[in-house]
Structures are given as C-alpha cells and as structure tokens.
Scaffold this motif. Sequence first.
Motif, PDB file in Angstrom:
ATOM      1  N   VAL A 195      83.909  83.345  39.863  1.00 27.23           N
ATOM      2  CA  VAL A 195      82.736  82.922  40.620  1.00 27.23           C
ATOM      3  C   VAL A 195      81.960  81.959  39.723  1.00 27.23           C
ATOM      4  CG1 VAL A 195      80.659  83.658  41.863  1.00 27.23           C
ATOM      5  CG2 VAL A 195      82.616  85.206  41.706  1.00 27.23           C
ATOM      6  N   TYR A 196      81.369  80.932  40.327  1.00 29.14           N
ATOM      7  CA  TYR A 196      80.591  79.964  39.545  1.00 29.14           C
ATOM      8  C   TYR A 196      79.271  79.686  40.238  1.00 29.14           C
ATOM      9  CZ  TYR A 196      85.279  79.020  37.712  1.00 29.14           C
ATOM     10  OH  TYR A 196      86.535  79.158  37.180  1.00 29.14           O
ATOM     11  N   ALA A 197      78.240  79.481  39.437  1.00 30.35           N
ATOM     12  CA  ALA A 197      76.965  78.972  39.943  1.00 30.35           C
ATOM     13  C   ALA A 197      76.722  77.631  39.259  1.00 30.35           C
ATOM     14  CB  ALA A 197      75.824  79.939  39.645  1.00 30.35           C
ATOM     15  N   TYR A 198      76.527  76.583  40.053  1.00 27.83           N
ATOM     16  CA  TYR A 198      76.367  75.241  39.503  1.00 27.83           C
ATOM     17  C   TYR A 198      74.971  74.704  39.775  1.00 27.83           C
ATOM     18  CZ  TYR A 198      81.418  75.362  40.817  1.00 27.83           C
ATOM     19  OH  TYR A 198      82.728  75.706  41.047  1.00 27.83           O
ATOM     20  N   ARG A 199      74.487  73.910  38.846  1.00 30.07           N
ATOM     21  CA  ARG A 199      73.372  73.042  39.181  1.00 30.07           C
ATOM     22  C   ARG A 199      73.963  71.874  39.983  1.00 30.07           C
ATOM     23  NH1 ARG A 199      69.360  75.440  36.651  1.00 30.07           N
ATOM     24  NH2 ARG A 199      69.722  76.303  34.565  1.00 30.07           N
ATOM     25  N   PRO A 200      73.302  71.467  41.064  1.00 28.91           N
ATOM     26  CA  PRO A 200      73.887  70.454  41.950  1.00 28.91           C
ATOM     27  C   PRO A 200      74.297  69.164  41.248  1.00 28.91           C
ATOM     28  CG  PRO A 200      72.053  71.518  43.035  1.00 28.91           C
ATOM     29  CD  PRO A 200      72.051  72.028  41.619  1.00 28.91           C
ATOM     30  N   ALA A 201      73.536  68.729  40.241  1.00 25.80           N
ATOM     31  CA  ALA A 201      73.869  67.475  39.561  1.00 25.80           C
ATOM     32  C   ALA A 201      75.202  67.591  38.833  1.00 25.80           C
ATOM     33  CB  ALA A 201      72.760  67.099  38.581  1.00 25.80           C
ATOM     34  N   ALA A 202      75.430  68.733  38.176  1.00 21.42           N
ATOM     35  CA  ALA A 202      76.694  68.937  37.460  1.00 21.42           C
ATOM     36  C   ALA A 202      77.855  69.035  38.445  1.00 21.42           C
ATOM     37  CB  ALA A 202      76.610  70.199  36.606  1.00 21.42           C
ATOM     38  N   LEU A 203      77.627  69.708  39.566  1.00 21.13           N
ATOM     39  CA  LEU A 203      78.676  69.842  40.579  1.00 21.13           C
ATOM     40  C   LEU A 203      79.037  68.482  41.163  1.00 21.13           C
ATOM     41  CD1 LEU A 203      80.497  71.598  42.390  1.00 21.13           C
ATOM     42  CD2 LEU A 203      78.542  71.868  43.936  1.00 21.13           C
ATOM     43  N   ALA A 204      78.033  67.650  41.445  1.00 17.67           N
ATOM     44  CA  ALA A 204      78.285  66.340  42.042  1.00 17.67           C
ATOM     45  C   ALA A 204      79.054  65.430  41.088  1.00 17.67           C
ATOM     46  CB  ALA A 204      76.963  65.691  42.444  1.00 17.67           C
ATOM     47  N   GLU A 205      78.821  65.588  39.796  1.00 21.99           N
ATOM     48  CA  GLU A 205      79.483  64.729  38.815  1.00 21.99           C
ATOM     49  C   GLU A 205      80.930  65.133  38.575  1.00 21.99           C
ATOM     50  OE1 GLU A 205      78.346  62.608  34.554  1.00 21.99           O
ATOM     51  OE2 GLU A 205      77.302  64.431  35.179  1.00 21.99           O
ATOM     52  N   TYR A 206      81.226  66.413  38.730  1.00 20.51           N
ATOM     53  CA  TYR A 206      82.535  66.969  38.397  1.00 20.51           C
ATOM     54  C   TYR A 206      83.713  66.205  39.016  1.00 20.51           C
ATOM     55  CZ  TYR A 206      86.230  70.540  38.017  1.00 20.51           C
ATOM     56  OH  TYR A 206      87.400  71.217  37.761  1.00 20.51           O
TER      57      TYR A 206
END
Length: 266
Positions: A195-206
């Motif tokens: 399971v992962y919890a992301y900050r949206p900015a990090a998720l969008a960059e991935y």
Amino acid sequence: MSVVIVIPARHASTRYPGKPLVELRGATGEALSLIRRSWEAAQEVSGIARVIVATDDDRIRDHAQGFGAEVAMTSTAARNGTERCAEAVSALGLSPEIVVNLQGDAPLTPAWFIEDLVTGLRTDPGADVATPVLRCSGAMRSELIADRVAGRVGGTTAVFGHDRRALYFSKEVVPFSAQDYGQSDPTPVYHHVGVYAYRPAALAEYPTWDEGRLEQLEGLEQLRFLERGRRILCVEVEARGREFWELNNPSDVSKLEAMMQRMGIA
C-alpha cells in the motif's frame, strides 16, 4: 483535506492473468472476487473522500460497476499500479491532499494500516511517499524464505534507517540473519505491505521518469522513487492479531481463504 483511495487493477498480469476477478471464499462460504474484497476493505477506512477502481479492462470495469464501485478507465500503457493511479487522478481532475494506492491483490489489508499510513505522511513533511511495514515473526520469516527456496515470488521485504526512511525493498528476504528464530519471535525482517500514500506532486512526476535499473531487476515499482532520490517513509503497523498476505500466485488463493476462515472474515 481530502484523501482518495485508488485501487489499480489489470487483467493481463504476467504471473497471474485475470487475478482481479479470481474469487475468494470467506468464512461464510460466500465467493467474492479479489477486486470486490479489496474495494470492500477500502470502504472500512475512515476519513476517505472517494474510492476508485482504476483499470484498462472492460471486464473488470463492468464487474466493479456491478457491485457499485466508481471506476476510472486508464490506458494499457501504464507500466505498474503507481502509473495507473497517477493516470486515474489526472483523468478525473482530482486535487486531493493524499492519494492512497491500495493494490487490488491485498484484500486482507486492515483499515488501520491505511489510517496509520496517512497519519505518518501527514506528520512527516519531508517524505514524498509512505508505505506500511509489518515486523515478521519467526513463522512469517520462514514462510517468506520457503517461497524463495521454492522459486516463488512471495512477499516483499523492506530495509529502512533509524529515521524510518526506506533504504531498499527486495523480493529476497533481507536483511540476512544467521540466527534461529522461534515461531512467535520477532525478527529483523519487515514485510512490506503493498500500500502506498503519495503526495500528489510526487505521484504526478513518477510516470515521467524512465524505469530504473533496480526497479527492472526486482520488479518493484517503489524503487523508482528511491533511485530518483525521493524519500519513502516506512510506517510500522501492528497486526493486532490479524493475519496478512497478498495474492501473488495461484497457490496463494487457498492460503488467503484459510486465513479468512481463521479470522472469521465473511
């Protein structure tokens, strides 16, 4: 501040095609699909604004909508669940505080694992991602080792520093220890809960990054964050008497069903 859970699900799994639609029988004998059980697990988490199934497959979409799930259709280009979560959030135009990736093969994930995960990310502003880890007993460590000896890809293990920042994740059982452990003894091995919890900015960059060498070798999507110098917080969670396992191989179906029987999960 909103938190959304995205459950990525694809039909064309290399190791287990059609896995999201595989049925599991609970303590009452009722057979429900893996994706439905994962969705129902997400419904138990407090403080969640939306739960979304993200898939590129019409069969999964139709099935999920049939039991009332919100579905986001994504492309077949997504290379893993993290990319599929990023695509779903973008397609729906969401701007949440935190995005949780509850992978569709982990229906036994207790609500408090995710609640503790969100709390951990909120309280550590330097972390880009948070993920739960569960300290292995001697018995669980032995199961992980047995899978590797048999050539099966079982659970993933995590190694982290004193600040709980992840150092590495592996499908091997790490760290190595020559010590013998009793069935109930705590060990230095931590089972990574998918399971992962992301900050949206990090998720969008991935998705904009190329796959890293370690990610390709291990087949673990979270290593891309580490290879890019992004910080992953490992949040230690407590089992509270619950058994936990992910469905990685066909042989895991009977293992999960036995666990559900023992825990009285319908």
